[in-house]
Design an enzyme around this catalytic site. Sequence first.
Site, PDB file in Angstrom:
ATOM      1  CG  ASP A 261      -1.932   1.134   1.175  1.00 33.33           C
ATOM      2  OD1 ASP A 261      -3.000   0.913   0.587  1.00 33.33           O
ATOM      3  OD2 ASP A 261      -1.647   2.224   1.701  1.00 33.33           O
ATOM      4  CG  HIS A 274      -8.086  12.179  -8.423  1.00 35.54           C
ATOM      5  ND1 HIS A 274      -8.160  11.186  -7.478  1.00 35.54           N
ATOM      6  CD2 HIS A 274      -8.901  13.179  -7.971  1.00 35.54           C
ATOM      7  CE1 HIS A 274      -8.987  11.543  -6.507  1.00 35.54           C
ATOM      8  NE2 HIS A 274      -9.452  12.750  -6.779  1.00 35.54           N
ATOM      9  CD  GLU A 304      -4.512   3.769  -1.316  1.00 37.90           C
ATOM     10  OE1 GLU A 304      -4.582   4.076  -0.111  1.00 37.90           O
ATOM     11  OE2 GLU A 304      -5.498   3.812  -2.078  1.00 37.90           O
TER      12      GLU A 304
END
Length: 391
Positions: A261, A274, A304
């Site tokens: 992550d 973004h 993610e």
Amino acid sequence: MKLDVRTIMLMLSGINLLGAGMMALISFHANNVRGVRQWALGHCCMFIGIFTSTQLSPDWPLWILATIPLVTGCGFGFIYNGIQAFNGKRCNYWITAWIGLQMTVQSIWFSVAQNDMRTMLLVNSLLAGCVFAACALNLRVKTTQPLKTAYGLAAASFSFIALMSLLRAMNIYLTPAEGIRLFAQGDINPVFLILGGLSQLAITLSLVLLITFRLVRDLHEQASYDSLTGAMNRRRFEDEASRLLARAVRTGEPLSVIMIDVDFFKRVNDHYGHQAGDEVLRRLARLLHAVIRSEDCLARYGGEEFCILLVGTVERGAAQLAERVRLLYAELHIDWKNDILQSTLSAGVSDSLTVGADLTALVGAADHALYRAKNAGRNRVALHSETLQPA
């Protein structure tokens, strides 16, 4: 029953017209498949050349007579170019021009300058045979089913029509000069033309199969892989993991899972947008693809978060890989609109020896280890079976 050669050639032209129409129609709705437009042009040129040749008249001007072999030869070349494009290669259009000009020059030379119909038909048949043989060779591509079958059928069709062209050339060579005419009946010439027509039909159908199976494969990939990162999506990952876990149960080999992550990923999206976040995920996926083996599975598990399934690897080996990824990613500098994006990641690791050969349990254990890594300050690797490892 005598077969009329002119009628057979009209049938050949009709097959090419049908092929041109099919390819043109497909090109409008499958413009992402390369090679279709070239195949449509090739079939169209061959239709024009063959059909016009059945209407030949000695009263026609020389420039019209020269156009027939030029257009036909260009048709052969476009078919070859289409195969190149379909295979992802660059089209060599000079080959198309060369084939068309070669057929034109030799047709004019032997029919007008030399008045040698026999040699003209002989060299044109040999040239056509060589072009079709080259097409067959370019269709020898290593791929998976069902594309492999379509490639094999197309290669066989091109090989057969190449063989028919070469056998026709041999028959012309063995036939006395006085028996050679463009629409000579005989016992053999119509047979070659009929077999050639059937081969032409087989080529058209096999090319349609190639396009269909390519579209099926592309749709399957779109449904199985994340479009942003190129990693497997969650559904495809779970299918592959189930297969590998079943094999692991049979063989007793271990499997490991790494959950990864990106730290503070929301800050990247909030501060840079973004699109910047998407670029971060793309670069991380590229890094992960570079370090894992071909038999391992990489998936974008959500947002993610990435998941890696390692075959034949215990937890300690997976942790070493995760640590390597963590260090490489920490050194990664991403240029973004006059800024440098740099972030870290955290990872959790588990294996089937401590958790068992169950995907839900493996992912859950690795995810729990990842949660511990996050709570301990991020930018580190945690193992399910041990205490938190220092960064």
